[in-house]
Design a protein around this motif. Structure first.
Motif, mmCIF file in Angstrom:
data_model
loop_
_atom_site.group_PDB
_atom_site.id
_atom_site.type_symbol
_atom_site.label_atom_id
_atom_site.label_comp_id
_atom_site.label_asym_id
_atom_site.label_seq_id
_atom_site.Cartn_x
_atom_site.Cartn_y
_atom_site.Cartn_z
ATOM 1 N N MET A 1 49.492 23.573 34.239
ATOM 2 C CA MET A 1 48.314 24.612 34.163
ATOM 3 C C MET A 1 49.018 26.272 33.859
ATOM 4 S SD MET A 1 45.402 25.681 37.035
ATOM 5 C CE MET A 1 46.205 25.712 38.228
ATOM 6 N N SER A 2 48.543 27.710 32.566
ATOM 7 C CA SER A 2 48.609 28.236 32.801
ATOM 8 C C SER A 2 48.047 29.517 33.591
ATOM 9 C CB SER A 2 49.235 28.633 31.485
ATOM 10 O OG SER A 2 48.781 29.813 31.158
ATOM 11 N N ILE A 3 48.428 30.472 34.524
ATOM 12 C CA ILE A 3 47.534 30.945 34.869
ATOM 13 C C ILE A 3 48.201 32.542 34.141
ATOM 14 C CG2 ILE A 3 47.310 32.161 37.346
ATOM 15 C CD1 ILE A 3 47.728 29.653 38.515
ATOM 16 N N SER A 4 46.923 33.434 34.602
ATOM 17 C CA SER A 4 46.927 34.686 33.756
ATOM 18 C C SER A 4 46.124 36.166 34.649
ATOM 19 C CB SER A 4 46.513 35.072 32.268
ATOM 20 O OG SER A 4 47.677 34.216 31.742
ATOM 21 N N LEU A 5 47.266 37.130 35.480
ATOM 22 C CA LEU A 5 46.290 38.251 35.987
ATOM 23 C C LEU A 5 45.673 38.514 34.284
ATOM 24 C CD1 LEU A 5 46.186 40.071 38.565
ATOM 25 C CD2 LEU A 5 48.116 41.511 37.590
ATOM 26 N N THR A 6 44.079 38.797 35.250
ATOM 27 C CA THR A 6 43.024 39.254 33.998
ATOM 28 C C THR A 6 42.929 40.442 34.711
ATOM 29 O OG1 THR A 6 41.425 37.739 34.818
ATOM 30 C CG2 THR A 6 43.083 36.862 33.167
ATOM 31 N N HIS A 7 42.087 40.865 35.854
ATOM 32 C CA HIS A 7 41.519 42.433 36.014
ATOM 33 C C HIS A 7 41.682 42.058 37.852
ATOM 34 C CE1 HIS A 7 38.858 39.216 37.298
ATOM 35 N NE2 HIS A 7 38.726 39.538 38.455
ATOM 36 N N LEU A 8 41.390 43.329 37.855
ATOM 37 C CA LEU A 8 41.645 44.119 39.282
ATOM 38 C C LEU A 8 39.751 44.620 39.582
ATOM 39 C CD1 LEU A 8 43.119 45.119 42.053
ATOM 40 C CD2 LEU A 8 43.700 47.203 41.029
ATOM 41 N N ALA A 9 39.390 44.323 40.277
ATOM 42 C CA ALA A 9 37.835 45.032 40.549
ATOM 43 C C ALA A 9 38.149 45.529 42.661
ATOM 44 C CB ALA A 9 37.045 43.110 41.295
ATOM 45 N N LEU A 10 37.279 46.876 42.441
ATOM 46 C CA LEU A 10 37.737 47.859 43.116
ATOM 47 C C LEU A 10 36.690 48.420 43.617
ATOM 48 C CD1 LEU A 10 40.541 50.499 42.892
ATOM 49 C CD2 LEU A 10 40.464 48.484 44.245
ATOM 50 N N HIS A 11 35.816 48.221 45.216
ATOM 51 C CA HIS A 11 34.929 49.025 45.224
ATOM 52 C C HIS A 11 34.685 50.218 45.290
ATOM 53 C CE1 HIS A 11 31.241 45.585 46.222
ATOM 54 N NE2 HIS A 11 32.600 44.862 46.097
ATOM 55 N N VAL A 12 34.669 51.431 45.241
ATOM 56 C CA VAL A 12 34.659 52.390 45.335
ATOM 57 C C VAL A 12 33.146 53.767 45.657
ATOM 58 C CG1 VAL A 12 36.251 52.607 42.990
ATOM 59 C CG2 VAL A 12 34.224 52.818 42.432
ATOM 60 N N GLN A 13 33.691 54.363 46.714
ATOM 61 C CA GLN A 13 32.259 55.114 47.172
ATOM 62 C C GLN A 13 31.776 56.060 45.567
ATOM 63 O OE1 GLN A 13 33.452 57.927 49.751
ATOM 64 N NE2 GLN A 13 32.311 57.712 51.441
ATOM 65 N N ASP A 14 31.761 57.014 45.171
ATOM 66 C CA ASP A 14 31.324 57.338 43.233
ATOM 67 C C ASP A 14 31.989 56.691 42.445
ATOM 68 O OD1 ASP A 14 30.839 59.197 42.242
ATOM 69 O OD2 ASP A 14 30.881 60.939 43.480
ATOM 70 N N LEU A 15 30.892 55.675 41.862
ATOM 71 C CA LEU A 15 31.702 55.025 40.451
ATOM 72 C C LEU A 15 31.753 56.286 39.617
ATOM 73 C CD1 LEU A 15 31.658 52.145 39.337
ATOM 74 C CD2 LEU A 15 29.189 52.616 39.077
ATOM 75 N N ASN A 16 30.765 57.039 39.582
ATOM 76 C CA ASN A 16 31.376 58.136 38.516
ATOM 77 C C ASN A 16 32.196 58.534 37.757
ATOM 78 O OD1 ASN A 16 28.800 56.844 37.312
ATOM 79 N ND2 ASN A 16 27.497 58.672 37.618
ATOM 80 N N ALA A 17 32.292 59.564 39.270
ATOM 81 C CA ALA A 17 34.005 59.988 39.338
ATOM 82 C C ALA A 17 35.191 59.346 39.231
ATOM 83 C CB ALA A 17 33.594 60.714 41.157
ATOM 84 N N CYS A 18 35.137 58.012 39.274
ATOM 85 C CA CYS A 18 36.124 56.932 39.446
ATOM 86 C C CYS A 18 35.970 56.170 37.868
ATOM 87 C CB CYS A 18 36.416 55.891 40.206
ATOM 88 S SG CYS A 18 36.541 56.214 42.080
ATOM 89 N N VAL A 19 35.417 56.149 37.233
ATOM 90 C CA VAL A 19 35.131 55.939 36.159
ATOM 91 C C VAL A 19 35.598 56.917 35.041
ATOM 92 C CG1 VAL A 19 33.363 55.673 34.114
ATOM 93 C CG2 VAL A 19 33.199 54.784 35.865
#
Length: 137
Positions: A1-19
């Motif tokens: 079985m092959s495993i790949s790291l595909t994403h990192l998810a972060l909850h952020v306080q100010d979504l627009n500023a972080c984007v």
């Protein structure tokens, strides 16, 4: 079985500023947006690497207040020492420079660190074996 790291998810306080930060400083592009019951979810990726790895930003985070001795961070490779210098100078002017430029022994390389709008440390480096300008480990 092959495993790949595909994403990192972060909850952020100010979504627009972080984007805006990750698009502006790291050159990421918005590749997906959707609304759910918690608000808008945004996927960011490097151009051409949308199928390899994404950063998922989710609303509703409490904000992160990393202590200076906490070196948890997101790391981005840049193409030259000069690019690190440019980012550090700009971050200093913007009041978000956390670690001034420095050279560390292999495999760390030349880097600086910023704080994103949520308070996460973000490193920009040159010369690490994961990016441009370094020998393999």
């Amino acid at each position: 079985m092959s495993i790949s790291l595909t994403h990192l998810a972060l909850h952020v306080q100010d979504l627009n500023a972080c984007v805006a930060f990750y698009c502006d400083y790291a050159g990421l592009k918005v590749v997906h947006r959707r609304s759910n019951t918690g608000g808008e979810v945004v996927w960011l990726a490097e151009e051409g690497r949308e199928q390899d790895f994404i950063l998922v930003l989710l609303p509703g985070g409490p904000g992160r207040h990393q202590q200076d001795c906490d070196y948890s961070h997101l790391g981005f490779a840049v193409q030259s020492r000069a690019a690190v210098d440019v980012i550090a100078a700009r971050a200093k002017q913007d009041g978000i420079l956390a670690w001034s430029t420095r050279q560390e022994p292999f495999p760390v390389g030349y880097y600086c660190g910023l704080r994103d709008p949520d308070g996460n440390f973000v490193e920009f480096s040159y010369g690490q074996p994961l990016g441009a300008g370094a020998d393999k480990i």
